[in-house]
Design a protein around this motif. Structure first.
Motif, PDB file in Angstrom:
ATOM      1  N   ALA A 226      24.128 -44.968 -34.060  1.00 36.30           N
ATOM      2  CA  ALA A 226      23.752 -45.463 -35.370  1.00 36.30           C
ATOM      3  C   ALA A 226      23.647 -44.338 -36.401  1.00 36.30           C
ATOM      4  O   ALA A 226      24.308 -44.362 -37.428  1.00 36.30           O
ATOM      5  CB  ALA A 226      22.440 -46.211 -35.255  1.00 36.30           C
ATOM      6  N   VAL A 227      22.795 -43.351 -36.093  1.00 32.70           N
ATOM      7  CA  VAL A 227      22.630 -42.239 -37.016  1.00 32.70           C
ATOM      8  C   VAL A 227      23.520 -41.106 -36.534  1.00 32.70           C
ATOM      9  O   VAL A 227      23.515 -40.748 -35.360  1.00 32.70           O
ATOM     10  CB  VAL A 227      21.162 -41.776 -37.058  1.00 32.70           C
ATOM     11  N   LYS A 228      24.323 -40.543 -37.436  1.00 34.25           N
ATOM     12  CA  LYS A 228      25.220 -39.451 -37.036  1.00 34.25           C
ATOM     13  C   LYS A 228      24.719 -38.093 -37.486  1.00 34.25           C
ATOM     14  O   LYS A 228      25.056 -37.080 -36.914  1.00 34.25           O
ATOM     15  CB  LYS A 228      26.611 -39.676 -37.639  1.00 34.25           C
ATOM     16  N   ALA A 229      23.990 -38.097 -38.593  1.00 36.36           N
ATOM     17  CA  ALA A 229      23.556 -36.819 -39.147  1.00 36.36           C
ATOM     18  C   ALA A 229      22.280 -37.028 -39.947  1.00 36.36           C
ATOM     19  O   ALA A 229      22.014 -38.133 -40.418  1.00 36.36           O
ATOM     20  CB  ALA A 229      24.644 -36.252 -40.057  1.00 36.36           C
ATOM     21  N   VAL A 230      21.507 -35.969 -40.078  1.00 33.26           N
ATOM     22  CA  VAL A 230      20.286 -36.067 -40.877  1.00 33.26           C
ATOM     23  C   VAL A 230      20.199 -34.864 -41.806  1.00 33.26           C
ATOM     24  O   VAL A 230      20.402 -33.724 -41.396  1.00 33.26           O
ATOM     25  CB  VAL A 230      19.030 -36.244 -39.972  1.00 33.26           C
ATOM     26  N   ALA A 231      19.975 -35.168 -43.080  1.00 36.74           N
ATOM     27  CA  ALA A 231      20.000 -34.111 -44.095  1.00 36.74           C
ATOM     28  C   ALA A 231      18.646 -33.993 -44.797  1.00 36.74           C
ATOM     29  O   ALA A 231      17.900 -34.964 -44.893  1.00 36.74           O
ATOM     30  CB  ALA A 231      21.080 -34.411 -45.124  1.00 36.74           C
ATOM     31  N   LEU A 232      18.370 -32.791 -45.260  1.00 42.15           N
ATOM     32  CA  LEU A 232      17.135 -32.526 -46.007  1.00 42.15           C
ATOM     33  C   LEU A 232      17.529 -32.043 -47.394  1.00 42.15           C
ATOM     34  O   LEU A 232      18.325 -31.121 -47.532  1.00 42.15           O
ATOM     35  CB  LEU A 232      16.337 -31.431 -45.282  1.00 42.15           C
ATOM     36  N   ILE A 233      17.004 -32.687 -48.416  1.00 37.18           N
ATOM     37  CA  ILE A 233      17.313 -32.263 -49.780  1.00 37.18           C
ATOM     38  C   ILE A 233      16.053 -31.710 -50.413  1.00 37.18           C
ATOM     39  O   ILE A 233      15.075 -32.437 -50.612  1.00 37.18           O
ATOM     40  CB  ILE A 233      17.843 -33.430 -50.628  1.00 37.18           C
TER      41      ILE A 233
ATOM     42  N   THR B 267       9.537 -42.703 -35.695  1.00 35.88           N
ATOM     43  CA  THR B 267       9.616 -41.275 -35.380  1.00 35.88           C
ATOM     44  C   THR B 267       8.760 -40.465 -36.357  1.00 35.88           C
ATOM     45  O   THR B 267       8.034 -39.558 -35.960  1.00 35.88           O
ATOM     46  CB  THR B 267      11.089 -40.799 -35.487  1.00 35.88           C
ATOM     47  N   VAL B 268       8.844 -40.825 -37.635  1.00 37.76           N
ATOM     48  CA  VAL B 268       8.075 -40.093 -38.644  1.00 37.76           C
ATOM     49  C   VAL B 268       6.579 -40.348 -38.452  1.00 37.76           C
ATOM     50  O   VAL B 268       5.761 -39.417 -38.498  1.00 37.76           O
ATOM     51  CB  VAL B 268       8.512 -40.500 -40.071  1.00 37.76           C
TER      52      VAL B 268
ATOM     53  N   GLY C 246       9.063 -31.621 -44.306  1.00 35.85           N
ATOM     54  CA  GLY C 246      10.491 -31.951 -44.269  1.00 35.85           C
ATOM     55  C   GLY C 246      11.212 -31.493 -43.006  1.00 35.85           C
ATOM     56  O   GLY C 246      11.895 -32.268 -42.341  1.00 35.85           O
ATOM     57  N   MET C 247      11.032 -30.221 -42.647  1.00 35.96           N
ATOM     58  CA  MET C 247      11.769 -29.684 -41.502  1.00 35.96           C
ATOM     59  C   MET C 247      11.365 -30.376 -40.214  1.00 35.96           C
ATOM     60  O   MET C 247      12.208 -30.670 -39.358  1.00 35.96           O
ATOM     61  CB  MET C 247      11.509 -28.195 -41.386  1.00 35.96           C
ATOM     62  N   ALA C 248      10.066 -30.647 -40.074  1.00 38.29           N
ATOM     63  CA  ALA C 248       9.590 -31.311 -38.854  1.00 38.29           C
ATOM     64  C   ALA C 248      10.209 -32.706 -38.738  1.00 38.29           C
ATOM     65  O   ALA C 248      10.588 -33.144 -37.648  1.00 38.29           O
ATOM     66  CB  ALA C 248       8.063 -31.407 -38.879  1.00 38.29           C
ATOM     67  N   VAL C 249      10.330 -33.392 -39.856  1.00 38.88           N
ATOM     68  CA  VAL C 249      10.910 -34.742 -39.834  1.00 38.88           C
ATOM     69  C   VAL C 249      12.385 -34.671 -39.430  1.00 38.88           C
ATOM     70  O   VAL C 249      12.855 -35.448 -38.588  1.00 38.88           O
ATOM     71  CB  VAL C 249      10.760 -35.417 -41.220  1.00 38.88           C
ATOM     72  N   VAL C 250      13.120 -33.727 -40.001  1.00 39.29           N
ATOM     73  CA  VAL C 250      14.541 -33.594 -39.654  1.00 39.29           C
ATOM     74  C   VAL C 250      14.685 -33.345 -38.154  1.00 39.29           C
ATOM     75  O   VAL C 250      15.491 -33.987 -37.472  1.00 39.29           O
ATOM     76  CB  VAL C 250      15.201 -32.443 -40.459  1.00 39.29           C
ATOM     77  N   ARG C 251      13.872 -32.451 -37.620  1.00 37.49           N
ATOM     78  CA  ARG C 251      13.959 -32.137 -36.181  1.00 37.49           C
ATOM     79  C   ARG C 251      13.634 -33.356 -35.332  1.00 37.49           C
ATOM     80  O   ARG C 251      14.309 -33.643 -34.342  1.00 37.49           O
ATOM     81  CB  ARG C 251      12.994 -30.999 -35.824  1.00 37.49           C
ATOM     82  N   ALA C 252      12.600 -34.088 -35.751  1.00 31.70           N
ATOM     83  CA  ALA C 252      12.180 -35.252 -34.956  1.00 31.70           C
ATOM     84  C   ALA C 252      13.275 -36.327 -34.943  1.00 31.70           C
ATOM     85  O   ALA C 252      13.563 -36.918 -33.888  1.00 31.70           O
ATOM     86  CB  ALA C 252      10.879 -35.815 -35.519  1.00 31.70           C
ATOM     87  N   ILE C 253      13.899 -36.573 -36.067  1.00 31.42           N
ATOM     88  CA  ILE C 253      14.953 -37.603 -36.108  1.00 31.42           C
ATOM     89  C   ILE C 253      16.175 -37.130 -35.309  1.00 31.42           C
ATOM     90  O   ILE C 253      16.793 -37.893 -34.578  1.00 31.42           O
ATOM     91  CB  ILE C 253      15.338 -37.931 -37.567  1.00 31.42           C
ATOM     92  N   HIS C 254      16.474 -35.860 -35.447  1.00 33.94           N
ATOM     93  CA  HIS C 254      17.594 -35.306 -34.692  1.00 33.94           C
ATOM     94  C   HIS C 254      17.375 -35.540 -33.202  1.00 33.94           C
ATOM     95  O   HIS C 254      18.291 -35.925 -32.465  1.00 33.94           O
ATOM     96  CB  HIS C 254      17.710 -33.805 -34.992  1.00 33.94           C
ATOM     97  N   GLU C 255      16.144 -35.334 -32.767  1.00 33.85           N
ATOM     98  CA  GLU C 255      15.826 -35.497 -31.349  1.00 33.85           C
ATOM     99  C   GLU C 255      15.832 -36.974 -30.944  1.00 33.85           C
ATOM    100  O   GLU C 255      16.412 -37.347 -29.926  1.00 33.85           O
ATOM    101  CB  GLU C 255      14.461 -34.886 -31.075  1.00 33.85           C
ATOM    102  N   GLU C 256      15.206 -37.803 -31.773  1.00 39.00           N
ATOM    103  CA  GLU C 256      15.109 -39.221 -31.455  1.00 39.00           C
ATOM    104  C   GLU C 256      16.496 -39.841 -31.255  1.00 39.00           C
ATOM    105  O   GLU C 256      16.717 -40.619 -30.326  1.00 39.00           O
ATOM    106  CB  GLU C 256      14.364 -39.956 -32.594  1.00 39.00           C
ATOM    107  N   PHE C 257      17.447 -39.489 -32.087  1.00 49.02           N
ATOM    108  CA  PHE C 257      18.787 -40.082 -31.973  1.00 49.02           C
ATOM    109  C   PHE C 257      19.712 -39.212 -31.105  1.00 49.02           C
ATOM    110  O   PHE C 257      20.922 -39.424 -31.086  1.00 49.02           O
ATOM    111  CB  PHE C 257      19.391 -40.336 -33.356  1.00 49.02           C
TER     112      PHE C 257
END
Ligand code: ASP
Ligand code: MG
Length: 468
Positions: free
Chosen positions: A312-319, A423-424, A452-463
């Motif tokens: 479902a999720v392919k990538a996660v970005a932080l702006i 996840t968040v 922000g960084m913690a959220v990106v890492r967590a989503i990356h891991e979850e998916f």
């Protein structure tokens, strides 16, 4: 034989040595393909030209002289490192000298009239590519291949006269590119075309907007119906996340055009979204490749049916560097045109809105803008809206960031949003704002920047994106 376009960005042609390397990549590809080359200006030259145009407007004669010498030296040095053959080198260096003289005249002209128009700025900016292309062409000839150099105008790219961000007129452009470039491919001559620059119907030089060389490459790719457009850059391809945030981020082997456009908007090193238009229409695939790691096949961007639909999720970005504005007021409820007013105020102040969310209660609207524009946005909104019965409160937060989860597989897949948000919440991080367009290609939300960084890492891991 298959046909490809190979586009090299400024960092790939930053020095003479790098240009030699680029030429060797072209020579290698030319064994298997008919190749069209598109080049950017040498790294940072476009920025410097822009600065020189500003200085010229202030009539800084010394600046023009110093600048001329520096630009001349940069390109002469690059050409002498890139080209060994004496005759070829001489030809290229004479061409460089001639163009730099012309550049000096243009800058001097600007300094006399003290006027810099979008038209004259484009003319100045065009010199970056007009100087880089002959060197690349010379380096290819140095490897005993036939090559010919074209400006965008000579190649046949015609645009409207929206200087600084011109739009190509596709029909005439396609016709001319076919007429002028295609015959060379049949004769095994390698055309080197300047990226970024084109001309109006009357022949006045235009530019396609910063980063526009990609656009030139895809225009050529679509017009000549090539098999692939290779965008050479300095990264292996598009990643599941920024490796500076997620060390085990992986390269994405395949993406759809739509996903690539989402990634570009979110600042990944993809192509400019406009550059995707010509190839989407003609279904020409593009490939992001690394000049410093040519063994790698990079990320293939193609039509959705071709790009594999994985998770479902392919990538996660932080702006980063964004701010959130909250406009609220009971007067907005059930009042047609109230959101339009808010957006209109920002639009008229030249402030781009990156993200919007408004609940069905209609009592407030949240907006995300670039942080450096926050002050301007707030004052424009306050002046226009407060105390008129519509809006009662305008607040803002400037310590936030946007997280975007991207992937075409989200569309119609149940539970992706809930997995993202669970996840968040497991991290005990509060979500300040949410938006999901009905395209379902991305879910964007706002959290405090510190999280922000913690959220990106967590989503990356979850998916499990590291298993891509
Ligand atoms: N040289 C231009 C720029 O720096 C175009 C490009 O590099 O794509 O924006
Ligand atoms: Mg550039």
């Amino acid at each position: 034989m298959k046909k490809i376009v190979m586009k090299f960005g400024g960092s790939s042609v930053a020095t003479g040595e790098k240009i030699r390397h680029v030429a060797s990549l072209v020579a290698n590809a030319a064994k298997d393909y008919c190749v069209v080359v598109v080049v950017s200006a040498l790294d940072e030259v476009t920025d410097e030209l822009g600065e020189a145009a500003e200085q010229a407007q202030k009539a800084k004669q010394d600046y023009i002289q110093n600048f001329k010498q520096r630009i001349l030296e940069i390109h002469l040095t690059a050409s002498s490192k890139a080209i060994k053959d004496k005759q070829v080198k001489k030809e290229v260096q004479q061409a460089i000298e001639k163009k730099v003289d012309e550049l000096e005249k243009v800058l001097t002209g600007i300094s006399y009239v003290r006027e810099l128009t979008p038209k004259s700025r484009d003319y100045v900016l065009s010199f970056g590519e007009r100087l880089s292309a002959p060197i690349v062409c010379g380096a290819i000839r140095d490897l005993k291949l036939e090559s010919q150099c074209f400006t965008g105008k000579e190649a046949g790219i015609v645009t409207d006269s929206n200087f600084g961000e011109a739009t190509p007129l596709m029909n005439v452009t396609t016709h001319q590119l076919k007429e002028r470039i295609e015959p060379l491919l049949e004769k095994k001559v390698i055309p080197v075309v300047t990226g970024y620059i084109a001309a109006t119907q009357d022949g006045v030089v235009t530019t396609l907007g910063r980063g526009g060389s990609d656009y030139t490459a895809t225009l050529l790719g679509a017009a000549l119906a090539v098999d692939e457009v290779w965008i050479w850059t300095d990264v292996d391809g598009l990643m599941t996340a920024d490796p500076k945030i997620v060390p085990n981020a992986k390269m994405l082997p395949e993406l759809s055009y739509q996903e690539a456009a989402e990634m570009a908007i979110f600042g990944a090193k993809a192509m400019h979204p406009r550059a995707l238009e010509p190839i989407i229409k003609e279904k020409v695939p593009a490939r992001i490749r690394n000049v410093f790691n040519p063994e790698n096949h990079g990320t293939l961007i193609s039509s959705e049916t071709m790009a594999k639909r994985t998770d479902a999720v392919k990538a996660v970005a932080l702006i980063k560097d964004v701010a959130m504005i909250n406009v609220s007021g009971a007067g907005m409820v059930g009042a047609p045109g109230s959101y339009a007013k808010v957006l209109d105020v920002l639009g008229r102040s030249g402030i781009n809105v990156m993200m919007i969310s408004a609940a069905a209660s209609e009592g407030n609207i949240s907006l995300v803008v670039r942080r450096n524009l926050l002050g301007r946005a707030l004052s424009a909104l306050e002046i226009a809206l407060l105390g008129r019965g519509l809006v009662s409160d305008i607040t803002s937060e400037d310590d936030v960031c946007v997280i975007a989860a991207i992937g075409a597989g989200m569309k119609g897949t149940l539970g992706v949003a809930s997995r993202v948000f669970t996840t968040v919440s497991k991290k005990r991080i509060n979500i300040r704002m949410i938006a999901q367009g009905s395209s379902e290609l991305n879910i964007s939300f706002v959290v405090k920047e510190a999280d922000g960084m913690a959220v990106v890492r967590a989503i990356h891991e979850e998916f499990k994106l590291d298993k891509t």
